[in-house]
Design a protein around this motif. Structure first.
Motif, mmCIF file in Angstrom:
data_model
loop_
_atom_site.group_PDB
_atom_site.id
_atom_site.type_symbol
_atom_site.label_atom_id
_atom_site.label_comp_id
_atom_site.label_asym_id
_atom_site.label_seq_id
_atom_site.Cartn_x
_atom_site.Cartn_y
_atom_site.Cartn_z
ATOM 1 N N PHE A 1383 -9.759 -1.004 7.131
ATOM 2 C CA PHE A 1383 -9.760 0.419 7.461
ATOM 3 C C PHE A 1383 -8.402 0.874 8.004
ATOM 4 O O PHE A 1383 -8.011 2.025 7.834
ATOM 5 C CB PHE A 1383 -10.867 0.723 8.460
ATOM 6 C CG PHE A 1383 -12.237 0.564 7.873
ATOM 7 C CD1 PHE A 1383 -12.682 1.460 6.926
ATOM 8 C CD2 PHE A 1383 -13.054 -0.488 8.262
ATOM 9 C CE1 PHE A 1383 -13.923 1.295 6.385
ATOM 10 C CE2 PHE A 1383 -14.306 -0.646 7.714
ATOM 11 C CZ PHE A 1383 -14.761 0.245 6.758
ATOM 12 N N SER A 1384 -7.683 -0.089 8.626
ATOM 13 C CA SER A 1384 -6.352 0.263 9.113
ATOM 14 C C SER A 1384 -5.430 0.564 7.952
ATOM 15 O O SER A 1384 -4.609 1.494 7.978
ATOM 16 C CB SER A 1384 -5.786 -0.892 9.963
ATOM 17 O OG SER A 1384 -4.468 -0.620 10.379
ATOM 18 N N LYS A 1385 -5.612 -0.226 6.880
ATOM 19 C CA LYS A 1385 -4.828 -0.003 5.673
ATOM 20 C C LYS A 1385 -5.154 1.345 5.071
ATOM 21 O O LYS A 1385 -4.272 2.087 4.636
ATOM 22 C CB LYS A 1385 -5.081 -1.121 4.690
ATOM 23 C CG LYS A 1385 -4.284 -0.990 3.403
ATOM 24 C CD LYS A 1385 -4.611 -2.149 2.481
ATOM 25 C CE LYS A 1385 -3.826 -2.042 1.186
ATOM 26 N NZ LYS A 1385 -4.139 -3.148 0.259
ATOM 27 N N LEU A 1386 -6.490 1.653 5.001
ATOM 28 C CA LEU A 1386 -6.916 2.942 4.434
ATOM 29 C C LEU A 1386 -6.373 4.088 5.266
ATOM 30 O O LEU A 1386 -5.957 5.127 4.730
ATOM 31 C CB LEU A 1386 -8.429 3.016 4.360
ATOM 32 C CG LEU A 1386 -9.126 2.072 3.378
ATOM 33 C CD1 LEU A 1386 -10.637 2.183 3.525
ATOM 34 C CD2 LEU A 1386 -8.716 2.395 1.945
ATOM 35 N N LEU A 1387 -6.329 3.912 6.571
ATOM 36 C CA LEU A 1387 -5.823 4.968 7.447
ATOM 37 C C LEU A 1387 -4.333 5.187 7.192
ATOM 38 O O LEU A 1387 -3.867 6.336 7.118
ATOM 39 C CB LEU A 1387 -6.074 4.598 8.903
ATOM 40 C CG LEU A 1387 -5.564 5.592 9.949
ATOM 41 C CD1 LEU A 1387 -6.243 6.952 9.769
ATOM 42 C CD2 LEU A 1387 -5.805 5.047 11.365
ATOM 43 N N GLY A 1388 -3.633 4.089 7.014
ATOM 44 C CA GLY A 1388 -2.194 4.240 6.741
ATOM 45 C C GLY A 1388 -1.952 4.926 5.417
ATOM 46 O O GLY A 1388 -1.057 5.774 5.281
ATOM 47 N N GLU A 1389 -2.764 4.551 4.415
ATOM 48 C CA GLU A 1389 -2.602 5.163 3.094
ATOM 49 C C GLU A 1389 -2.879 6.657 3.153
ATOM 50 O O GLU A 1389 -2.172 7.453 2.554
ATOM 51 C CB GLU A 1389 -3.530 4.466 2.111
ATOM 52 C CG GLU A 1389 -3.384 4.976 0.692
ATOM 53 C CD GLU A 1389 -4.290 4.235 -0.267
ATOM 54 O OE1 GLU A 1389 -4.434 4.673 -1.427
ATOM 55 O OE2 GLU A 1389 -4.942 3.215 0.134
ATOM 56 N N LEU A 1390 -3.921 7.004 3.866
ATOM 57 C CA LEU A 1390 -4.271 8.429 3.969
ATOM 58 C C LEU A 1390 -3.193 9.192 4.729
ATOM 59 O O LEU A 1390 -2.812 10.316 4.321
ATOM 60 C CB LEU A 1390 -5.621 8.580 4.662
ATOM 61 C CG LEU A 1390 -6.141 10.000 4.833
ATOM 62 C CD1 LEU A 1390 -6.257 10.694 3.472
ATOM 63 C CD2 LEU A 1390 -7.486 10.000 5.572
ATOM 64 N N ASN A 1391 -2.687 8.599 5.804
ATOM 65 C CA ASN A 1391 -1.646 9.293 6.564
ATOM 66 C C ASN A 1391 -0.380 9.472 5.722
ATOM 67 O O ASN A 1391 0.315 10.487 5.811
ATOM 68 C CB ASN A 1391 -1.324 8.531 7.837
ATOM 69 C CG ASN A 1391 -2.459 8.655 8.863
ATOM 70 O OD1 ASN A 1391 -3.108 9.665 8.910
ATOM 71 N ND2 ASN A 1391 -2.615 7.633 9.702
ATOM 72 N N THR A 1392 -0.070 8.440 4.902
ATOM 73 C CA THR A 1392 1.111 8.532 4.031
ATOM 74 C C THR A 1392 0.949 9.700 3.084
ATOM 75 O O THR A 1392 1.871 10.502 2.875
ATOM 76 C CB THR A 1392 1.267 7.229 3.236
ATOM 77 O OG1 THR A 1392 1.401 6.139 4.152
ATOM 78 C CG2 THR A 1392 2.481 7.275 2.341
ATOM 79 N N ARG A 1393 -0.246 9.811 2.460
ATOM 80 C CA ARG A 1393 -0.476 10.916 1.519
ATOM 81 C C ARG A 1393 -0.427 12.248 2.238
ATOM 82 O O ARG A 1393 0.114 13.228 1.711
ATOM 83 C CB ARG A 1393 -1.837 10.752 0.844
ATOM 84 C CG ARG A 1393 -1.921 9.548 -0.069
ATOM 85 C CD ARG A 1393 -1.017 9.718 -1.286
ATOM 86 N NE ARG A 1393 -1.082 8.534 -2.128
ATOM 87 C CZ ARG A 1393 -1.958 8.363 -3.099
ATOM 88 N NH1 ARG A 1393 -2.830 9.287 -3.357
ATOM 89 N NH2 ARG A 1393 -1.890 7.246 -3.819
ATOM 90 N N LEU A 1394 -0.949 12.291 3.418
ATOM 91 C CA LEU A 1394 -0.908 13.546 4.156
ATOM 92 C C LEU A 1394 0.542 13.909 4.537
ATOM 93 O O LEU A 1394 0.916 15.094 4.546
ATOM 94 C CB LEU A 1394 -1.765 13.443 5.415
ATOM 95 C CG LEU A 1394 -3.276 13.464 5.200
ATOM 96 C CD1 LEU A 1394 -3.997 13.193 6.511
ATOM 97 C CD2 LEU A 1394 -3.704 14.812 4.626
ATOM 98 N N GLY A 1395 1.329 12.882 4.825
ATOM 99 C CA GLY A 1395 2.728 13.166 5.127
ATOM 100 C C GLY A 1395 3.448 13.737 3.932
ATOM 101 O O GLY A 1395 4.236 14.693 4.040
ATOM 102 N N ILE A 1396 3.210 13.148 2.765
ATOM 103 C CA ILE A 1396 3.821 13.668 1.542
ATOM 104 C C ILE A 1396 3.365 15.104 1.320
ATOM 105 O O ILE A 1396 4.164 15.974 0.925
ATOM 106 C CB ILE A 1396 3.444 12.781 0.346
ATOM 107 C CG1 ILE A 1396 4.029 11.371 0.535
ATOM 108 C CG2 ILE A 1396 3.916 13.388 -0.962
ATOM 109 C CD1 ILE A 1396 3.569 10.366 -0.508
#
Length: 1414
Positions: A1383-1396
């Motif tokens: 879930f930490s990985k999923l959170l990072g992925e989601l935050n990355t997309r939100l940053g973009i």
């Protein structure tokens, strides 16, 4: 009895078997010598004092034979039980002198035997009546309608009663030394003490006096020696050859009386002297020579073979004695009146009579007459009487006059009818009522069959006896038959066998009728002859009986003066005609007389039969012609004398209409109520009427023959032409008419009545009710008993005839006497009552009470025979008799003949009051046509009640043909015609009668019956095809009301009403009817059948609406009814709108009623009806797939139906209904989604839909259901909407199931944000992160179309958005579980997309600003 022209014996029917209650008394004093003592056999009777109805016409009789005393009690007003007792004093002969006495509380029977004296004390009838009334009232609730029988006082007589010490005393004959007693006298001392005195005459000449005192109980026995010391000295010392008659002072007969306060024993001795002794002083107070007051005074007469006898009679303070002296030379009968002066008694001579030299059986005294009973040299009984006091002007002849006794049956039975078998002839003679008793027939039968159990005959009586007699004689005949005998020889053997049995019966009959005593009582209320088996009564004769039966030498003009005619010349002719009449009767052979009666039975004219008989008699004997010619020539007024006879023979007194009873009864019987109402009394009345009818019939026959002789001899009788013409034209027809009338009267008075069943009597009551004859004759009170079959007239008297006769007699008795019934003697009551009964049965009158009673009393065969005898000649009540005969035939099952007679009687409705007033119910002002119609209606009701609709129809058609068209009863007749045509399935004729009925109300009722009957008989084509015309609206109304009131599952009138409207091309009404039927079925119908019918109704309704223009293709929705009754009109006019007005305590309206708000009317078009049809169709599919659902009753809404369809996995049907009724489809798809999760289906269910059949064929059920879900979701979800997707996804996600790809792809294109929110809410973080990334990519321009976005994020394009709420929740959720590397990985992925996305968003925002600024 009062002064009368003469007397005649009547023997009522006493043929029943008597059950004697036997009591044997052994006094302990019997000796062997007692059996050798000879005591006379005698009988007697006692009449109770008429103090109350319980004692009027009530008698106690006895017969004494050696040591047996038979006691029985009879009443002419009641029927007793336990009223026959036989006392046997073992080997102890009973002496004469038995007497009965009354006090207020008890009845005492005093008797003496040679060794004992007995005082029998029984309760008085008045006390017994009180007890009986108490018992009857207690049992009235369970015995209503049944006439209870009172018990006789003899029912209290028991062995213990006889053996009570204070009522029995044993004599010690050896103490007196005078031998055994041979005669006795008994007396009860006046008062209530019950003290009894017994005086016994002993062979030694002494008297033994026994006084039985009650309180305190004591018995005194004293002896009275010879009259004086000188007599005793003379008897003891003078040799017998010088003393004269041996034992001259021996008492031969005794009576004991109370004179001047002293009990006196008066006896007649062997020397012919009457001596009296005081029982208190034990002295002789009288010694009177009876020859002193006669022409034989001073002569020495020798005693005869019979003993001298003495009898007494008292009335009030007066007492008279009658002394019979039996000498070899002659008999004397002397009457005295005693007087007492200073203790000595003297006899005042009243009268001396010189009887014939017959053997005296018994004699009795009353205050008016002396009655003597004799046996002559031919061993025949003679009853002679004489008045006690002969007054000047009295009609009583001097000396002793004979009583006309009942003649015995003929020694031979004439075989006059060649069509009858000897068996039938003899059975008719043997078992004719009042001919032979059951005891006599039983003894005669005992000669042939000794093994018959006669004790069982009491159950069936005469009927059982007749069967036994037939069987015995049949065996007797068969024993003598051989194969070589011819028919004539067989007939002769049969005749001989029956003649022999008849001879035996006749001999036993003669023995049973041997007289043993004559009874005459105080007040002359009873004079009777006690015989060995029966008791006969003596009654007065009327003038015609005197002329026909009395000796010719006793007939005188003076006696008949004012009786037959007031004219002395006419009376002289009447007396003169008696001689040729007697001559005709004497020369008429028995066979000819029987043939004359037979011809009358065969309805031959009497005058023609008399003509042939007269010609035969005159031709056979010239001497007879000469004698008759001379005697007729000597009659001065032949025609006047014949007219006097005919006038006296008319029971109607020449006025037939005068005998009509108004309203069934003229007046109340009053004091005569219940008089002669017992079987014994009715038997006496019936026997008297039969005697009157027989004598008068024979007199009519003799008058016919005498008139024919007069016409035949002509000049020898000195007839002038006028007299001859009068004889031919008037007298002969009148005599023939009377002959036939008396033959009919004799028939009903001698014909045995049958015993009708209770069902027959009940049927008669129902017929009376059908004819509205509530005041009709009372039916049989007492049915004929098996022991003694009663005659028709006897039962008639026991029923209504007796009450009517008493009501008619009472006024005449009151006028003649002015006294009550208890003061009327026997002669004053019997003959008027018997004459009145004969008048009620007299054919030549308007009175029909007898024929009425015969019909309603169940005597149908007697009715037929009686009417047959009257029909050829009797013009009175001819139509009324046809009517009553028709009723009788109807009860016997001959309905066709009955209807023919009932219609034939219609002719007399106007002329005969019985038919017009009583049957038809008309009045004085009723028109003839109306009377006929009213009669027809009564007859129709009678035939209907008897279950004869076809015959009732004939009568109704006859009435319709007669009645005028404007008659008010025409409607009733047409209604009857309609009714019976309908019952007989004559539908067209019934419809024609319905249309012809002028009364609208009746016509409407008939129309309703026609519709219901045709519907029940399934003749619907006939019903619909009739042209009703103005009645069409009524037909529709009736059908609508029947449809709404009837059970729709049993009688569906809606189909009939629909067909009726279709036949009349009224499609809109037909559609309305079918829709209403569908609504009813929706509520009341059950199961698949109800749904099918409902669907058909909707289809029929739709079909009808399709046949009319679209602008008219609508109906009004039926409103619910407050009542399902059939009345089309509001029956309560006092209500408005169904709400009753308010009223106060007096019933007055205090405020106007509130009007009810008119209900809204709903218009239904095709679309509405189609939707309801689809609803029913869906339910029908559901029932087929799920049979258990059919048990759900009552209507279902669309939502309920959709729910059930969903539950039954009929998803397409559910979706279709939801769309049709504009209901949400989401619940259906939710159910389908749930099915995808749980696809298991029971293969035993019936699957009807295409989807379910494909499911069964598929191996993977889940895929099939998901395919169906996919199809429905794609079909039903609207563009740019995700409501259904959300519903399906919610159901799937609730069960932690991943969404199918097609659903996710479809959902993403419609509402990815909503899908993201569902993922988050259900905890699917991975799917949510993936979807969020795809969503962000689509916004950024990578996969924009797949996410359902129209454009990506661009400065020149329309704005796009992200589901920030869902993303925030997702980030929050991921932050909570970021300790998990995945879930930490999923959170990072989601935050990355939100940053973009944020970077791109900033750049696009700046570009957008620049673009807008530029």
């Amino acid at each position: 009895m009062a002064e009368h022209l003469g007397f005649r014996e009547v023997i009522p029917d006493q043929s029943a078997l008597v059950q004697w209650r036997n009591i044997t008394i052994d006094t302990g004093a019997a000796q062997s010598t007692l059996q050798d003592i000879k005591v006379p056999e005698y009988g007697g009777g006692y009449a109770y004092k008429p103090l109350s109805p319980a004692t009027c016409n009530r008698y106690l009789f006895w017969r004494v034979c050696h040591d047996i005393v038979e006691l029985w009690e009879e009443s002419l007003d009641y029927d007793f039980t336990h009223n026959h007792v036989q006392l046997r004093f073992a080997d102890t002969p009973v002496l004469e002198g038995l007497s009965v006495h009354e006090t207020h509380q008890y009845v005492y029977i005093l008797l003496a035997t040679v060794s004992s004296v007995h005082r029998i004390r029984l309760p008085h009838p008045q006390t017994s009546e009180i007890r009986f009334k108490g018992r009857a009232s207690d049992a009235s609730h369970c015995l209503s309608g049944i006439k209870s029988k009172p018990q006789s006082i003899l029912s209290d007589l028991t062995f213990q009663t006889l053996k009570e010490y204070h009522n029995l005393h044993i004599l010690n004959s050896s103490a007196t030394g005078e031998g055994l007693p041979h005669t006795a006298g008994t007396h009860l001392v006046a008062g209530e003490s019950g003290d009894a005195v017994f005086v016994l005459g002993q062979t030694g000449g002494t008297l033994l006096v026994v006084k039985m005192i009650d309180l305190p109980y004591s018995v005194f026995t004293e002896v009275i020696k010879n009259a004086s010391l000188m007599n005793r000295f003379f008897t003891g010392f003078v040799p017998g050859m010088f003393r004269g008659i041996e034992g001259c002072e021996t008492v031969t007969s005794l009576v004991v009386k109370e004179l001047a306060g002293d009990v006196v024993a008066v006896g007649v001795c062997r020397d012919g002297k009457v001596r009296a002794w005081s029982c208190s002083r034990l002295q002789c107070i009288l010694a009177h020579d009876t020859l002193e007051n006669t022409a034989e005074a001073g002569r020495k007469l020798n005693p005869g073979a019979q003993r001298h006898q003495i009898r007494s009679c008292e009335q009030g303070e007066e007492t008279i004695f009658g002394v019979f002296l039996n000498f070899t030379e002659k008999h004397l009968l002397v009457v005295y009146q005693p007087t007492v002066n200073l203790g000595q008694m003297a006899l005042n001579h009243i009268k001396t009579l010189y009887p014939p030299q017959f053997d005296l059986v018994d004699f009795s005294l009353t205050t008016s007459y002396i009655w003597t009973l004799w046996t002559d040299a031919n061993n025949e009984t003679q009853l002679l009487y004489a008045p006690v006091n002969s007054e000047d002007g009295s009609k009583d002849p001097p000396g002793l006059s004979p009583v006309v006794l009942e003649s015995p049956p003929e020694k031979e039975v004439p075989m006059t009818d060649p069509f009858l078998d000897p068996r039938e002839v003899y059975l008719r003679e043997l078992f004719m009522p009042n001919r032979f008793s059951a005891h006599t027939l039983r003894k005669a039968l005992g000669i042939y069959r000794r093994s018959v159990d006669f004790s069982s005959l009491a159950d069936r009586g005469m009927w059982r006896l007749q069967e036994e007699v037939e069987a015995a004689l049949r065996d007797q005949v068969e024993a003598r038959l051989t194969s070589t005998l011819s028919d004539e020889e067989v007939m002769q053997i049969t005749l001989e066998a029956w003649a022999t049995f008849y001879s035996h019966t006749l001999q036993y009959h003669q023995v049973g009728h041997k007289p043993v005593g004559v009874v005459g009582n105080v007040g002359d209320q009873l004079v009777g002859v006690v015989r060995k088996q029966v008791v006969s009564w003596v009654r007065p004769m009327d003038a015609l009986e005197v002329v026909a039966l009395a000796p010719l030498d006793t007939l005188s003009v003076a006696n008949l003066d004012g009786v037959l005619s007031e004219d002395t010349v006419v009376n002289t002719s009447v007396v003169a005609l008696a001689k040729p009449l007697r001559l005709v009767r004497r020369v008429l052979p028995l066979e000819v007389a029987a043939a004359f009666t037979l011809d009358l039975h065969h309805l031959q004219p009497p005058d023609k039969v008399a003509t042939s008989i007269t010609a035969s008699l005159v031709a056979d004997s010239a001497t007879l012609s000469t004698n008759l010619g001379q005697q007729l020539a000597s009659v001065s007024g032949l025609v006047a004398g014949l007219w006097a006879y005919l006038h006296a023979l008319q029971l109607d007194m020449g006025m037939p209409d005068a005998l009509t009873l108004e309203n069934g009864m003229l007046s109340s019987p009053g004091g005569l109520s219940g008089v002669l109402s017992g079987r014994a009394g009715a038997a006496v009345i019936s026997a008297v009427v039969a005697q009157m009818a027989k004598v008068r019939l024979e007199l009519c026959r003799d008058l016919l023959l005498l008139q024919q002789v007069a016409l035949h001899l002509g000049h020898q009788c000195r007839l002038n032409p006028d007299a001859t013409a009068q004889l031919r034209s008037t007298l002969l027809p009148k005599t023939a008419l009377l002959t036939q009338a008396y033959f009919a009267l004799l028939h009903v008075s001698t014909t045995a009545a049958i015993q009708p069943s209770q069902a027959t009597l009940e049927a008669g009551k129902r017929q009376l009710a059908a004819l509205s004859l509530n005041n009709g004759p009372c039916v049989v009170h007492a049915l004929p008993t098996p022991g003694r079959p009663a005659t028709v007239l006897e039962l008639f008297f026991l029923s209504s005839g007796g009450d009517q006769a008493r009501a008619l007699v009472r006024p005449s008795l009151d006028d003649n006497t002015g006294n009550s019934y208890s003061d009327c003697d026997w002669g004053q009551l019997l003959m008027p009552l018997a004459t009145t009964v004969a008048q009620l049965a007299w054919p030549i009158s308007r009175c029909l009470v007898l024929v009425e009673w015969l019909v309603w009393g169940g005597q149908h065969e007697a009715v037929q025979e009686y009417v047959r005898l009257l029909q050829p000649w009797c013009e009175w009540n001819s139509c009324s008799r046809k009517f009553l005969l028709g009723v009788a035939l109807l009860n016997q099952g001959e309905a066709t003949k009955a209807a023919r007679l009932l219609l034939a009687a219609l002719e007399g409705v106007v002329t005969e009051d019985y038919l017009g007033v009583k049957v038809a119910g008309g009045g004085p002002e009723t028109l003839p046509d109306q009377l006929r119609v009213m009669y027809c209606l009564r007859v129709i009701r009678l035939l209907e009640q008897s279950g004869q609709p076809a015959l009732a129809l004939q009568v109704a058609q006859k009435g319709v043909a007669m009645a005028s068209s404007n008659h008010q009863s025409m409607s009733a007749l047409y209604s009857v015609v309609f009714k019976h045509h309908l019952e007989l399935h004559h539908h067209d004729e019934a419809f024609t009668a319905l249309l012809a009925c002028p009364d609208q109300h009746r016509r409407r009722n008939c129309l309703r019956q026609l519709i219901v009957s045709l519907h029940d008989r399934k003749c619907l084509t006939t019903l619909v095809g009739y042209q009703y015309g103005s009645l069409q609206s009524d037909v529709i109304t009736i059908l609508e009301n029947r449809a709404r009131s009837a059970d729709i599952l049993v009688n569906n009138y809606y189909d009939l009403l629909y067909a009726f409207h279709i036949s009349k091309h009224n499609y809109k009404k037909a559609a309305y009817v079918m829709y209403e039927c569908a609504l009813r079925l929706n509520i009341e119908g059950l199961g698949e059948k109800g749904l099918r019918q409902q669907a058909k109704c909707y289809l029929a309704c739709l079909n009808c609406l399709q046949h009319i223009p679209p602008e008219q293709a609508w109906i009004l929705k039926p409103l619910p009814k407050s009542s399902n009754g059939e009345d089309e009109v509001d029956n309560d006019s006092r209500t408005v709108g169904g709400i009753s007005p308010k009223r106060n305590s007096d019933g007055t309206s205090v405020a106007p009623p509130l009007t009810r708000r008119r209900p809204q009317v709903k218009v239904l078009e095709l679309t509405h009806i189609e939707r309801e049809y689809e609803l029913v169709h869906a339910r029908l599919k559901m029932v087929k797939s799920q049979p258990d659902v059919s048990s759900l009753g009552g209507p279902l809404s669309a939502a309920d139906t959709i729910s059930l369809l969903t539950h039954g996995r009929l998803f397409r049907e559910a979706v279709h209904l939801a769309k049709l009724f504009e209901l949400p489809v989401a619940p259906v798809l939710k159910g389908l989604a749930h099915t995808c999760l749980h696809p298991s289906v029971s293969h035993t269910k019936v699957i009807s839909s295409q989807e379910e059949r494909s499911i069964v064929r598929e191996s993977n059920e889940t895929e099939v259901w998901r395919n169906l879900l996919k199809e429905l979701l794609e079909e039903e979800e609207k563009a740019n909407q995700s409501l259904l997707h959300h519903a399906v996804a919610s159901v799937l996600l609730q069960h932690t199931t991943s969404l199918p790809a097609w659903l996710v792809n479809s959902y993403k294109t419609r509402n990815p944000g909503e899908l993201l929110q569902l993922y988050v809410s259900h905890g699917l973080l991975e799917e949510a992160v993936k979807l969020a990334c795809q969503y962000i990519d689509g916004v950024l321009g990578h996969g924009t179309v797949q996410m359902g976005l129209s454009n990506a994020l661009h400065a020149a394009a329309s704005p796009v958005w992200l589901p920030y709420t869902a993303l925030d929740k997702l980030l929050l959720e991921l932050g909570e579980v970021q300790h998990d590397p995945r879930f930490s990985k999923l959170l990072g992925e989601l935050n990355t997309r939100l940053g973009i996305y944020r970077q791109e968003l900033d750049q696009v925002s700046r570009n957008r600003v620049i673009l807008l600024q530029g």
